[in-house]
Design an enzyme around this catalytic site. Sequence first.
Site, short mmCIF file in Angstrom:
data_model
loop_
_atom_site.label_atom_id
_atom_site.label_comp_id
_atom_site.label_asym_id
_atom_site.label_seq_id
_atom_site.Cartn_x
_atom_site.Cartn_y
_atom_site.Cartn_z
N CYS A 168 -9.70 -3.52 -10.31
CA CYS A 168 -9.25 -2.27 -9.68
C CYS A 168 -7.89 -2.42 -9.02
CB CYS A 168 -10.29 -1.75 -8.69
SG CYS A 168 -10.55 -2.85 -7.30
N HIS A 176 0.82 -1.22 0.00
CA HIS A 176 0.00 0.00 0.00
C HIS A 176 0.85 1.26 0.00
CE1 HIS A 176 -3.20 -2.89 0.95
NE2 HIS A 176 -3.85 -2.08 0.14
N GLU A 190 -10.93 -10.95 -4.39
CA GLU A 190 -9.49 -10.83 -4.14
C GLU A 190 -8.95 -11.97 -3.30
OE1 GLU A 190 -8.70 -7.03 -2.33
OE2 GLU A 190 -10.43 -7.14 -1.02
C1 PEP Z 1 -6.48 -5.12 -4.51
O1 PEP Z 1 -6.27 -5.90 -3.58
O2 PEP Z 1 -6.18 -5.37 -5.70
C2 PEP Z 1 -7.12 -3.82 -4.25
C3 PEP Z 1 -7.52 -3.05 -5.23
O3 PEP Z 1 -7.26 -3.42 -2.97
P1 PEP Z 1 -6.05 -2.94 -2.03
O4 PEP Z 1 -4.86 -2.72 -2.93
O5 PEP Z 1 -6.49 -1.70 -1.37
O6 PEP Z 1 -5.87 -4.09 -1.10
MG MG Z 2 -7.22 -5.62 -1.70
#
Ligand code: PEP
Ligand code: MG
Length: 577
Positions: free
Chosen positions: A509, A194, A438
């Site tokens: 996403c 992140h 996911e």
């Molecule tokens: C993902 O896991 O691909 C996602 C879009 O969510 P995050 O990156 O916030 O975990």
């Molecule tokens: Mg995620």
Amino acid sequence: MSFALHGLAVSSGIAIGRAHLVSHATLEVAHYKVRDKEVATEIERFDAAVAAVRAELEALKGEASAPGTPSEMAAFVDIHAMILADPMLAEQPRDLIRERRCNAEWALVQQMEQLAAQFDDFEDAYLRERKHDVVQVVERVLKALMGKARKMTKRGRDEDLIVVAHDLSPADTIQFKNLKIGGFVTDLGGATSHTAIVARSLAIPAVVGLHHARPLVREDDLVIVDGSRGVLIVEPDARVLEEYRLRKSELELERSKLKRLKNARSTTLDGDEVALQANIELPQDIEQVREVGADGIGLFRTEFLFMNRDELPGEDEQYEAYKAVAKAMAGRPVTIRTLDLGADKEARALAGSERQSTNPALGLRAIRYCLAEPQIFLTQLRAILRAAHYGNIRILIPMLAHVAEIEQTLAMVAQAKAQLRATRHKFDENIRIGGMIEIPAAALALGPFIKRLHFLSLGTNDLIQYTLAIDRSDEAVAHLYDPLHPAVLRLIHQTIVAGARAEIPVAVCGEMAGDPAMTRLLIGLGLRQFSMHPSLILEVKQQVVTADAEMLAMRVNRLLRFEEPDRLRELVEKLNA
Ligand code: PEP
Ligand code: MG
């Protein structure tokens, strides 16, 4: 001496500027005696360093009060100014220098240790954490003593500030959004950690996983960040510097040419519409979203509203934030993901109440946390439902794996609606609810998801992490993070196919959606909805408008039969050729 370090490229482009070291320097300082006649000079040296840092903090405070800067920034500078004014740091080292005939650095660190020990005794977790601020303030004074204080105003006009850090949490990184930073490098972190995602959303060149940048780079060193190749060059020689200046201006030219695509329709050569939506972390990101003409918000990572503050945002504050985004998007879809806290994303207001977990990525994260904390979840759901009255808002639930989780979530949404009815608030009765795919289990057993939800969004960052069993934040296993692993491609493909069959929309996403090298592959897999950082939308659009969807579908179908990584990679490269 010039040298280069290699890491993971996470945000493309080139930045050339002066290094600014962030996080703790080792506070091991030399200890030496000063002669009697030098004591007064040593005290003067100490006073001058404290005064320099005081001025530096005042300058920072000026920057932090610029419009749009989060109030936390100013508060953070205030805390540092208060710590600096504490007699234990500002006065007592002078006595030590006088009594012990010691150098200023050593006297300061002795006092810091005493002050920091007092913080250790606090019951309150927030106050205990302030010990880190004491260390940071002392670091600033040490740098000033070494004649290396950061002189923000003295930077050359065309020289950017390059943040060099060992490791930063997503909460630390989000704070850079309002500072003018030219580039970003860290020693730790995988490409889809992140921290890397936030670094990318700053729309500046960034490299992570460099291992030794923090100890080897010195404050104010001239550095080049090559965010496309994942290289940091320190103190480049004149020839390299010239070459990079040239490449930087070429890239800037290419970027400005891309702007012409802003109003072009996002359609493949054979006429398929491809929605290009944006991922945002904070309402202020909307400005960038509008600049590139995104088709909507495909992912609003709301957990960032919960970070760097002592109290959780209440219902009204959240409602205002969601409403502002919905109104700014003027009828285009706004997908608000409910709180995805846990693993590397921490909220200070919850520090101490969170359980320690051996494997936080597999622990009480995202929807699991929300279902365990119904009051926090209901507050957010009510805020989203109310804001949805003012725009085209949809709810997206992260980390679903079990049917029971979907059902409990839907029951909570019904409960939030009932509460709003009782209090006579306006809200959207028919809000659509989607789920993130996911966790491999969800992708492998999609039926119940399709039956109960209105749309799906593939979170490829986590899907890859959980399918390949590699921690996305750990640079030691970053080389194993592979979006082209045949298992990953099959999970993505079967989710898109199942969604199309059931006529429910499926988006991607995760970071894969914003990688122009993956655009043709994803179109060939049947994807028609992408969501990515706004800064990547035009590059991806360039791929879309030159793609032949029907031909790509045939080639990708063939490619899915292969399991050898080299062959797969070769075939994907051919799609892009
Ligand atoms: C993902 O896991 O691909 C996602 C879009 O969510 P995050 O990156 O916030 O975990
Ligand atoms: Mg995620």
